[in-house]
Structure formats: C-alpha cells, structure tokens
Motif scaffolding. Structure first.
Motif, PDB file in Angstrom:
ATOM      1  N   ALA A 169      10.732   9.751   0.715  1.00  0.00           N
ATOM      2  CA  ALA A 169      12.158  10.115   0.647  1.00  0.00           C
ATOM      3  C   ALA A 169      12.865   9.450  -0.529  1.00  0.00           C
ATOM      4  O   ALA A 169      13.796  10.033  -1.116  1.00  0.00           O
ATOM      5  N   SER A 170      12.419   8.260  -0.908  1.00  0.00           N
ATOM      6  CA  SER A 170      13.119   7.545  -1.987  1.00  0.00           C
ATOM      7  C   SER A 170      13.017   8.279  -3.326  1.00  0.00           C
ATOM      8  O   SER A 170      13.842   8.059  -4.207  1.00  0.00           O
ATOM      9  N   GLY A 171      12.014   9.127  -3.478  1.00  0.00           N
ATOM     10  CA  GLY A 171      11.935   9.923  -4.702  1.00  0.00           C
ATOM     11  C   GLY A 171      12.689  11.230  -4.603  1.00  0.00           C
ATOM     12  O   GLY A 171      12.722  12.013  -5.565  1.00  0.00           O
ATOM     13  N   PHE A 205      18.651   4.660   1.462  1.00  0.00           N
ATOM     14  CA  PHE A 205      18.648   4.156   0.094  1.00  0.00           C
ATOM     15  C   PHE A 205      19.806   3.182  -0.112  1.00  0.00           C
ATOM     16  O   PHE A 205      19.612   2.071  -0.622  1.00  0.00           O
ATOM     17  N   MET A 206      21.001   3.590   0.309  1.00  0.00           N
ATOM     18  CA  MET A 206      22.162   2.742   0.029  1.00  0.00           C
ATOM     19  C   MET A 206      22.062   1.384   0.726  1.00  0.00           C
ATOM     20  O   MET A 206      22.713   0.434   0.336  1.00  0.00           O
ATOM     21  N   ARG A 207      21.231   1.296   1.778  1.00  0.00           N
ATOM     22  CA  ARG A 207      21.110   0.028   2.495  1.00  0.00           C
ATOM     23  C   ARG A 207      19.858  -0.756   2.110  1.00  0.00           C
ATOM     24  O   ARG A 207      19.679  -1.898   2.548  1.00  0.00           O
ATOM     25  N   TYR A 234       0.854  -1.194   0.000  1.00  0.00           N
ATOM     26  CA  TYR A 234       0.000   0.000   0.000  1.00  0.00           C
ATOM     27  C   TYR A 234       0.883   1.235   0.000  1.00  0.00           C
ATOM     28  O   TYR A 234       1.856   1.305   0.745  1.00  0.00           O
ATOM     29  N   ASP A 235       0.526   2.221  -0.797  1.00  0.00           N
ATOM     30  CA  ASP A 235       1.195   3.518  -0.668  1.00  0.00           C
ATOM     31  C   ASP A 235       0.153   4.627  -0.691  1.00  0.00           C
ATOM     32  O   ASP A 235      -0.769   4.609  -1.501  1.00  0.00           O
ATOM     33  N   ARG A 236       0.347   5.584   0.183  1.00  0.00           N
ATOM     34  CA  ARG A 236      -0.616   6.697   0.264  1.00  0.00           C
ATOM     35  C   ARG A 236      -0.558   7.580  -0.979  1.00  0.00           C
ATOM     36  O   ARG A 236      -1.505   8.278  -1.300  1.00  0.00           O
TER      37      ARG A 236
END
Ligand SMILES: Cc1cc2nc3c(=O)[nH]c(=O)nc-3n(C[C@H](O)[C@H](O)[C@H](O)COP(=O)(O)OP(=O)(O)OC[C@H]3O[C@@H](n4cnc5c(N)ncnc54)[C@H](O)[C@@H]3O)c2cc1C
Length: 397
Positions: A60-62, A352-354, A51-53
């Motif tokens: 943050a990933s964008g 992100f890197m992890r 699910y994403d709102r």
C-alpha cells in the motif's frame, strides 16, 4: 533518491543488549511502517533484518496518496498524527524526501446536515485538544481558497499542520536509512512467521529464530498470522486513486458529502474516493482502477474545482487501486500479540500519515517501553464478525 550513506538521518551509537547480545529483530514488510520501525530499531543498536516479499514499498505504501494531517478529533489520534507531522518535517529535506506543507480542507454540503454537524463537532474537539484547526463557511472559504467552489458548502474545517509526501519516496528513504544504521534488507523474500518462539521461515525452509518479530505486512498481515494459527480482527479492502494533468497549488481537500479527496501533485492533481465495503483478496484484487471510477471522479473534481479542465478523458494520466485494512473499531492493531511477536496493521486508510510516529512507538515497545494501549491488537479475539466501515483515506475521525 539518496543511498544509505547519503541519508542525513541520525544514527545512534547505543548498543541495546538483552541477555548479553544485541536484540535480534525480524521486520516483515518494507512498507512505510516496517521501514520506519526498522530504522528506529537499528539506530538503537538492535540487529534488524527486514524481509519483503517484493521490493521496498511494493504494498500500500507504494500506492498511497501521501496526504498527511493532524486533524483528528480524538486526542490520542491527534497526538500520534501531530508527532508524525513533526517527524515528516524533521526527516524531510533535499537529501531525503520532500514534504510539502499544504493546508487541508474538509467540507460538507448544504444538503448534508449530518456531516456538516459532524465537522463542526470535530473542529471544536480538535481545538480543545490543541490541534490548529478552524471552521469556515462559504464566503470565508472562497476568500481563502478561490479555486474551490463554495456556493453549496455548509461548513469546512481547515487543518494547519498538514502536507503531503510521496509515500514510496519516504519509504525508500527510511529503508535506506535503516540499512545505513546497520539493518539488513532482504527483498523478494516472502517469509512465513511463527510465535512461541518468535521466528521467520524463509521460502527454502530455513528458520530464523529471533528475539522479536514485527509483522508489518499491510493487507497480508491477517493471512500471515492465520497461517501461524493466530486470528487477527482485520480485513483488507480496495480503494482507488488517479493522477490528472491539471494544475492546483492548494489546498488538499476532502469533500465528505461527495466522498472524494484531492491534493496537488508533481504531475498535476492526485485524487481518490471512498471504500469498497467488501473484503478484498490480497492475491486476487484488481490493481487497475475501474473505468467508471475515472469518469465519475473527473466529474466530482470538476464540480468542486471548476477551473480544472477535466472534460477530456485523457486528462487522467494514471489510475490504480490498492488495499487498505479495516478493524472492528476503526483503530489500528499495533503492538504485541504474543511474547516477542508484534503486529502493525488496520490503519483504515491513515497508515502513511501515522507511519513516522507508529514506527517509532513500535520500536520503543519492542525495546521495552509500554505500547499504545488503545491500539493493543489483543483487544479483539480475532474472530469477530464486523462490517468494513467507510473510511476514505482522508476522512477525519
Ligand atoms: C490508493 C490509496 C491511497 C491512500 N492514501 C493514503 C493517504 O493519503 N494517507 C495515508 O495516511 N494513508 C493512505 N493510504 C493508506 C496507506 O497506504 C497504508 O495505511 C500504509 O501504506 C500502510 O503501510 P504498511 O507499511 O503498514 O503496509 P504496506 O505498505 O502494505 O507494506 C507491507 C509490506 O509487507 C510486504 N509483505 C507482505 N507479506 C509479506 C511476506 N509474507 N513476507 C515478506 N514481506 C511481506 C509487502 O510486500 C509490503 O511491501 C492509502 C492507500 C491506498 C491504497
């Protein structure tokens, strides 16, 4: 971007069962962490709904810079980051997403002896842990990276296993791979979560009871848990970044004394600076970058890479702000909070890197393996008072 059917990521055939049925898992958040965990769970045969709102990578990933390295002095951090780099390399490609290998340099200036000592210490500990890192001083640094100004540099660390990817592209790819492996993706779907039993509640009130809920909702994870009556020791904070139309092929660089980072980018150079050390409101924070941030960062970049022509304000083509998440000990909160109820947040600007390794470890834990003990979210009561510590997106631990 390839569609689900085109993504050349492995899809396993094993059907995981629990009590005679496929394990039902709800993943809340289609960011880098949630999408990776969903992919790993789905390819193990779990029945996954994400699910994403908003849309995929709308958190943050964008907005992340996409800098990746394994240059961590702590052994566990290095192991996780090393696994993540290996996975970025393995999953990337023409049909998936680009991962550009690029050395990562972090440095301290002559007038900053404490940070210089910290870098020397970090490089020594990295080498003990088997991380490919080396220490360079002024002239050697300038021979290796002629673009960098080095006359004021006391010491630099160089990490070999490093590179960058577009975080939105990675996340979209992993979300597509998850649906390709059988997961269901529901975007524009802001859900609530509850433990005991683990369930999600849709905006229309419909309840979806599942075997496991993973809340990977970025800066909103703490609020979602609070609504469920669970306290989590995490605070969102705001960071800023920009893209400038100037050319740089290498390296990625973190100027620890100047508190900013930069990396090559398809449209020029991507750069950002440190942390706003106060709690931000995920609903109310300013998503635009501050004008002073742009002016100030242009000056700092020009100092470190004099050949970049940033004199004109319009050299900056884009700028923005986003949210990271802090914890009392600067380690993330990853794992089970209640029976069948898991969280992943608190990455201090290094999520992100992890993500490729954290997503995989979360999937393993949900499927029955031990979690990462050091990241156990229940190591805090949740009501701790703590300061948001400076944690730029690229500060080596
Ligand atoms: C400017 C900037 C630069 C950065 N640079 C780097 C970097 O170079 N390297 C690095 O490693 N990290 C970097 N980071 C940090 C990195 O972006 C994060 O650590 C990482 O993206 C976190 O991923 P996530 O999947 O946990 O969360 P997110 O990407 O925030 O995803 C959470 C998702 O949950 C969804 N969601 C929230 N609430 C709900 C709800 N109620 N119902 C359904 N969905 C919900 C959101 O819409 C969102 O899509 C940077 C961050 C910023 C802001």
């Amino acid at each position: 971007m390839s569609g689900p059917d085109d993504v050349e990521l492995a899809v396993g055939a094993d059907a995981f069962t629990k009590d005679g049925r496929g394990l039902e898992v709800a993943v809340v958040g289609a960011g880098a962490v949630g999408a990776t965990a969903a992919y790993d769970l789905a390819r193990e045969g779990a029945d996954v709904t994400v699910y994403d709102r908003g849309s995929v990578a709308s958190g943050a990933s964008g907005r992340a810079a996409g800098i990746c390295y394994d240059a961590f002095a702590d052994g566990l951090d290095a192991e996780i980051a090393g696994d993540a780099i290996e996975r970025f390399r393995a999953l990337s490609g023409d049909d998936t997403f680009a991962f550009a290998e690029c050395p990562y340099v972090w440095l301290a200036r002559e007038d900053d002896p404490d940070r210089a000592d910290a870098i020397r210490d970090q490089v020594g500990r990295m080498q003990e842990n088997g991380v490919v890192a080396l220490e360079l001083e002024g002239d050697a640094l300038s021979d290796r990276f002629p673009a960098l100004r080095t006359d004021d540099v006391a010491v630099a660390g160089i990490a070999g296993a490093a590179g960058y990817a577009d975080p939105a592209e990675y996340t979209a790819c992993l979300a597509a791979a998850a649906t390709g492996a059988g997961a269901t993706l529901e975007t524009e779907m802001p859900v609530e979560v509850r433990p005991d039993p683990a369930r999600v509640i849709r905006p229309d009130g419909a309840v979806h009871e599942v075997d496991a809920v993973l809340v990977a909702a970025g800066a909103r994870t703490g609020g979602l848990l609070a609504d469920a009556g669970l306290e989590l020791a995490v605070k969102p904070y705001r960071v800023q970044a920009l893209v400038a139309d100037v050319d740089l092929s290498e390296p990625m660089c973190y100027d620890a004394s100047g508190d900013f980072y930069l990396r090559p980018h398809a449209e020029g150079v991507l750069a950002g600076d440190g942390t706003e050390e106060r709690e931000a409101d995920p609903d109310g924070y300013d998503r635009e970058a501050d004008p002073e941030f742009r002016t100030d960062l242009r000056e700092r970049i020009s100092h470190r890479v004099p050949a970049l022509d940033l004199a004109a304000e319009n050299a900056v083509t884009r700028s923005w702000a986003g949210l990271c998440t802090a914890t009392p000990d600067r380690d993330p909160l990853v794992g089970q909070v209640r029976d069948g109820f898991y969280v992943a947040t608190g990455f201090q600007g290094h999520g992100f890197m992890r993500a490729p390794a954290i997503g995989q470890r979360l999937a393993d834990e949900i499927l029955g393996s031990d979690g990462v003990a050091a990241f156990d979210p229940t190591r805090f009561d949740g009501d701790e008072e703590f300061e948001i510590a400076t944690g730029t997106t690229t500060e080596p631990n």
